[in-house]
Design an enzyme around this catalytic site. Structure first.
Site, PDB file in Angstrom:
ATOM      1  N   SER A   3       0.847  -1.199   0.000  1.00  0.00           N
ATOM      2  CA  SER A   3       0.000   0.000   0.000  1.00  0.00           C
ATOM      3  C   SER A   3       0.876   1.240   0.000  1.00  0.00           C
ATOM      4  O   SER A   3       1.973   1.240   0.579  1.00  0.00           O
ATOM      5  CB  SER A   3      -0.892   0.025   1.244  1.00  0.00           C
ATOM      6  OG  SER A   3      -1.586   1.249   1.310  1.00  0.00           O
ATOM      7  N   TYR A  39      -1.549  -0.298  10.274  1.00  0.00           N
ATOM      8  CA  TYR A  39      -1.836  -0.714   8.893  1.00  0.00           C
ATOM      9  C   TYR A  39      -0.588  -0.522   8.017  1.00  0.00           C
ATOM     10  O   TYR A  39      -0.165  -1.449   7.320  1.00  0.00           O
ATOM     11  CB  TYR A  39      -3.014   0.086   8.340  1.00  0.00           C
ATOM     12  CG  TYR A  39      -3.352  -0.251   6.908  1.00  0.00           C
ATOM     13  CD1 TYR A  39      -3.910  -1.487   6.570  1.00  0.00           C
ATOM     14  CD2 TYR A  39      -3.107   0.657   5.876  1.00  0.00           C
ATOM     15  CE1 TYR A  39      -4.213  -1.801   5.247  1.00  0.00           C
ATOM     16  CE2 TYR A  39      -3.408   0.351   4.559  1.00  0.00           C
ATOM     17  CZ  TYR A  39      -3.957  -0.877   4.244  1.00  0.00           C
ATOM     18  OH  TYR A  39      -4.245  -1.187   2.936  1.00  0.00           O
TER      19      TYR A  39
HETATM   20  P1  NDP Z   1     -11.939  -5.196  -0.052  1.00  0.00           P
HETATM   21  O1  NDP Z   1     -12.425  -5.030   1.342  1.00  0.00           O
HETATM   22  O2  NDP Z   1     -12.882  -4.937  -1.160  1.00  0.00           O
HETATM   23  O3  NDP Z   1     -11.284  -6.623  -0.244  1.00  0.00           O
HETATM   24  C1  NDP Z   1     -10.573  -7.261   0.793  1.00  0.00           C
HETATM   25  C2  NDP Z   1     -10.603  -8.739   0.537  1.00  0.00           C
HETATM   26  O4  NDP Z   1      -9.867  -9.388   1.571  1.00  0.00           O
HETATM   27  C3  NDP Z   1     -12.009  -9.300   0.535  1.00  0.00           C
HETATM   28  O5  NDP Z   1     -12.115 -10.198  -0.536  1.00  0.00           O
HETATM   29  C4  NDP Z   1     -12.114 -10.030   1.865  1.00  0.00           C
HETATM   30  O6  NDP Z   1     -12.963 -11.152   1.675  1.00  0.00           O
HETATM   31  C5  NDP Z   1     -10.665 -10.460   2.045  1.00  0.00           C
HETATM   32  N1  NDP Z   1     -10.330 -10.794   3.425  1.00  0.00           N
HETATM   33  C6  NDP Z   1     -10.417 -10.027   4.532  1.00  0.00           C
HETATM   34  N2  NDP Z   1     -10.043 -10.749   5.606  1.00  0.00           N
HETATM   35  C7  NDP Z   1      -9.732 -11.992   5.155  1.00  0.00           C
HETATM   36  C8  NDP Z   1      -9.298 -13.184   5.785  1.00  0.00           C
HETATM   37  N3  NDP Z   1      -9.103 -13.275   7.114  1.00  0.00           N
HETATM   38  N4  NDP Z   1      -9.075 -14.272   5.013  1.00  0.00           N
HETATM   39  C9  NDP Z   1      -9.267 -14.213   3.685  1.00  0.00           C
HETATM   40  N5  NDP Z   1      -9.685 -13.127   3.034  1.00  0.00           N
HETATM   41  C10 NDP Z   1      -9.908 -12.019   3.777  1.00  0.00           C
HETATM   42  O7  NDP Z   1     -10.672  -4.224  -0.156  1.00  0.00           O
HETATM   43  P2  NDP Z   1      -9.527  -4.073  -1.269  1.00  0.00           P
HETATM   44  O8  NDP Z   1      -9.850  -4.755  -2.507  1.00  0.00           O
HETATM   45  O9  NDP Z   1      -9.215  -2.637  -1.292  1.00  0.00           O
HETATM   46  O10 NDP Z   1      -8.324  -4.803  -0.536  1.00  0.00           O
HETATM   47  C11 NDP Z   1      -7.434  -5.682  -1.194  1.00  0.00           C
HETATM   48  C12 NDP Z   1      -6.013  -5.385  -0.740  1.00  0.00           C
HETATM   49  O11 NDP Z   1      -5.620  -4.099  -1.225  1.00  0.00           O
HETATM   50  C13 NDP Z   1      -5.827  -5.350   0.779  1.00  0.00           C
HETATM   51  O12 NDP Z   1      -4.617  -6.000   1.097  1.00  0.00           O
HETATM   52  C14 NDP Z   1      -5.716  -3.849   1.066  1.00  0.00           C
HETATM   53  O13 NDP Z   1      -4.985  -3.606   2.235  1.00  0.00           O
HETATM   54  C15 NDP Z   1      -4.992  -3.386  -0.189  1.00  0.00           C
HETATM   55  N6  NDP Z   1      -5.063  -1.960  -0.474  1.00  0.00           N
HETATM   56  C16 NDP Z   1      -6.279  -1.346  -0.695  1.00  0.00           C
HETATM   57  C17 NDP Z   1      -6.315   0.007  -0.944  1.00  0.00           C
HETATM   58  C18 NDP Z   1      -7.608   0.723  -1.170  1.00  0.00           C
HETATM   59  O14 NDP Z   1      -7.607   1.981  -1.178  1.00  0.00           O
HETATM   60  N7  NDP Z   1      -8.715   0.048  -1.398  1.00  0.00           N
HETATM   61  C19 NDP Z   1      -5.103   0.812  -0.988  1.00  0.00           C
HETATM   62  C20 NDP Z   1      -3.893   0.063  -0.778  1.00  0.00           C
HETATM   63  C21 NDP Z   1      -3.898  -1.274  -0.535  1.00  0.00           C
HETATM   64  P3  NDP Z   1     -13.837 -11.881   2.792  1.00  0.00           P
HETATM   65  O15 NDP Z   1     -14.392 -10.814   3.694  1.00  0.00           O
HETATM   66  O16 NDP Z   1     -14.872 -12.584   1.979  1.00  0.00           O
HETATM   67  O17 NDP Z   1     -12.903 -12.822   3.481  1.00  0.00           O
END
Ligand code: NDP
Length: 245
Positions: free
Chosen positions: A142, A155
């Site tokens: 990130s 984070y």
């Molecule tokens: P979302 O919340 O849309 O997606 C997050 C995903 O992670 C979901 O599919 C969720 O699925 C999954 N997840 C959460 N906890 C668990 C767990 N314990 N086991 C398995 N899966 C898990 O957010 P993003 O798409 O934005 O996030 C994706 C990545 O991008 C993350 O690592 C985030 O930190 C990173 N990121 C995002 C930014 C943003 O601005 N959006 C910026 C920089 C980085 P489920 O709940 O079904 O398990």
């Protein structure tokens, strides 16, 4: 193998946001997808959507805080498709808050999902990649780890732990494996829903509305890294909205 067509790609956190967009994008370009996350209904809908467009995908409920679940995701790729070309360790949460708030459970959850989840991915796929003689790790970092701001201490720390682990993995990987870190800025996803502090969530949603780029932009960057020739290792891609300070 060069390009994307025919590659088997496993994605954690595939049920929404960046993971979902990446799965759809790669499937359109001929990759076979192995989808993992906790929400089975969302994974099933995504699998069905990929298959209805002529693609190939399967899913398994995967909680990345459970090592055996991540092992199971990688094992499913091999069982169904005979190999794994790429593991995208993308699952992440961002329950941010000031350190003074002492939301220690949130700190622990971020370490468990964002750091240990990625390590479990390495533990699951590295021996397989060694046996195969090929394999590509893609870890979601990130820009929070590049420009450090208040409320994001844990984070950003979790993402920078993964940045460090990713670089060390690259150095240890040798000439046959590839290792990429993807650092997005604000992306329009469901990430604010993981913010447990209501004020932080409202702020996160507002920032996202004001500046975020679509998840498809990150999917494109991941596809770029995968599509390179096998001797080209894309180390890190940083991409953020132009409006992000
Ligand atoms: P979302 O919340 O849309 O997606 C997050 C995903 O992670 C979901 O599919 C969720 O699925 C999954 N997840 C959460 N906890 C668990 C767990 N314990 N086991 C398995 N899966 C898990 O957010 P993003 O798409 O934005 O996030 C994706 C990545 O991008 C993350 O690592 C985030 O930190 C990173 N990121 C995002 C930014 C943003 O601005 N959006 C910026 C920089 C980085 P489920 O709940 O079904 O398990």
């Amino acid at each position: 193998m060069m390009g994307i067509e025919g590659k088997v790609v496993a994605i954690t956190g595939a049920s929404s946001g960046i993971g979902e967009a990446t799965a759809l994008h790669l499937a359109e370009r001929g990759a076979t997808l192995v989808l993992g996350a906790r929400r089975a209904d969302r994974l099933e809908a995504l699998r069905n959507s990929i298959v209805s467009r002529g693609g190939t995908a399967c899913f398994i409920v995967t909680d990345v805080t459970r090592r055996q679940d991540v092992d199971g995701l990688v094992a499913l790729a091999v069982e169904k498709f005979g190999k794994l070309d790429v593991l995208v360790s993308n699952a992440g949460i961002a329950p941010i808050s000031p350190l003074d708030a002492l939301r220690v459970e949130d700190w622990e959850a971020m370490i468990d999902v964002n750091v240990k989840g990625v390590l479990y991915g390495i533990a699951a796929a590295l021996p397989l990649f060694r046996r195969q003689g090929f394999g590509h790790f893609i870890n979601t970092l990130s820009t929070a780890g590049i420009k450090i701001v208040p409320t994001m201490a844990v984070y950003a720390g979790s993402k920078n732990a993964v940045r460090t682990i990713t670089e060390a993995l690259r150095q240890e990987a040798g000439p046959l494996l590839r290792v990429t870190g993807i650092s997005p800025g604000y992306v329009d996803t469901e990430l604010p829903s993981s913010m447990t502090d209501p004020a932080m969530r409202a702020q996160g949603e507002a920032s996202m509305k004001a500046t975020a780029i679509p998840a498809s932009a990150i999917a494109d960057a991941i596809a770029f890294a995968i599509a390179q020739p096998s001797n080209v290792d894309v180390g890190e891609i940083v991409l953020r909205p132009t409006a992000q300070g």
